[in-house]
Design an enzyme around this catalytic site. Structure first.
Site, PDB file in Angstrom:
ATOM      1  N   VAL A   1      63.704   8.451  -4.669  1.00 32.03           N
ATOM      2  CA  VAL A   1      63.460   8.332  -6.359  1.00 32.03           C
ATOM      3  C   VAL A   1      62.338   7.744  -6.526  1.00 32.03           C
ATOM      4  O   VAL A   1      62.346   6.480  -6.677  1.00 32.03           O
ATOM      5  CB  VAL A   1      64.786   7.856  -6.750  1.00 32.03           C
ATOM      6  CG1 VAL A   1      64.903   8.072  -8.413  1.00 32.03           C
ATOM      7  CG2 VAL A   1      66.135   8.522  -6.245  1.00 32.03           C
ATOM      8  N   PRO A   2      61.363   8.245  -7.119  1.00 29.11           N
ATOM      9  CA  PRO A   2      60.098   7.738  -7.474  1.00 29.11           C
ATOM     10  C   PRO A   2      60.396   7.052  -8.902  1.00 29.11           C
ATOM     11  O   PRO A   2      59.660   7.625  -9.745  1.00 29.11           O
ATOM     12  CB  PRO A   2      58.969   8.823  -7.185  1.00 29.11           C
ATOM     13  CG  PRO A   2      59.837  10.095  -7.526  1.00 29.11           C
ATOM     14  CD  PRO A   2      61.172   9.972  -6.667  1.00 29.11           C
ATOM     15  N   CYS A   3      60.911   6.013  -8.829  1.00 26.12           N
ATOM     16  CA  CYS A   3      61.419   5.549 -10.257  1.00 26.12           C
ATOM     17  C   CYS A   3      59.927   4.819 -10.737  1.00 26.12           C
ATOM     18  O   CYS A   3      60.080   4.778 -11.899  1.00 26.12           O
ATOM     19  CB  CYS A   3      62.092   4.279 -10.019  1.00 26.12           C
ATOM     20  SG  CYS A   3      61.932   3.261  -8.389  1.00 26.12           S
ATOM     21  N   HIS A   4      58.763   4.706  -9.642  1.00 23.70           N
ATOM     22  CA  HIS A   4      57.542   4.123 -10.529  1.00 23.70           C
ATOM     23  C   HIS A   4      56.773   4.983 -11.171  1.00 23.70           C
ATOM     24  O   HIS A   4      55.915   4.890 -11.837  1.00 23.70           O
ATOM     25  CB  HIS A   4      56.834   3.318  -9.327  1.00 23.70           C
ATOM     26  CG  HIS A   4      56.470   4.473  -8.341  1.00 23.70           C
ATOM     27  ND1 HIS A   4      57.400   5.053  -7.115  1.00 23.70           N
ATOM     28  CD2 HIS A   4      55.382   5.476  -8.232  1.00 23.70           C
ATOM     29  CE1 HIS A   4      56.657   6.041  -6.407  1.00 23.70           C
ATOM     30  NE2 HIS A   4      55.547   6.320  -7.073  1.00 23.70           N
TER      31      HIS A   4
END
Length: 118
Positions: free
Chosen positions: A54-57
């Site tokens: 999950v590329p929360c960035h």
DNA sequence: AATCTGACTGTTG
DNA sequence: CCAACAGCCAGAT
């Protein structure tokens, strides 16, 4: 009918669909999840986003600002730059052009919102 | 069920 | 451009 899935599930799914080199605002994710005003709730979910994949960035604040990252704004900046997203200070360059949404802009019509220049 | 919290957003000064 | 204020939302206590 009960909701198709928990709000959280839809948010995580939307974040996962953000392609590398692109970014989406909390509001965009909230909208993709079905609640365009739940940007805050999205942030809360992101806060617990420890799951890999999950590329929360890639989730940033409105106006092309970095937003928060557990106090590691620097790390977030590096991650984005590593994916090809130019970040200067706490701002993203060409933010509008790099902003990803589940609703692709229609270029076959001269409408406001389309990246006419730059 | 009520209250508090917070990786937000838009308006106002 | 930054600070303060208010509005909104879902989750946690």
């Amino acid at each position: 009918m009960a909701p198709v899935a928990g709000f959280r599930s839809r948010v995580l799914a939307a974040v996962r669909r953000i392609p590398a080199g692109r970014v989406a605002t909390y509001g965009d994710i909230a909208a993709a999840a079905g609640s365009p005003r739940a940007s805050r709730a999205v942030g809360n979910i992101m806060r617990g986003c420890k799951a890999a994949g999950v590329p929360c960035h890639r989730v940033v604040a409105a106006g092309g600002r970095l937003g928060g990252f557990g106090g590691r704004g620097q790390l977030k900046r590096d991650l984005l730059r590593a994916e090809g997203v130019p970040v200067v200070g706490s701002r993203i360059r060409e933010f509008a052009a790099r902003r990803w949404t589940k609703f692709p802009p229609r270029l076959d019509r001269t409408e406001p919102g389309a990246p006419a220049s730059a």
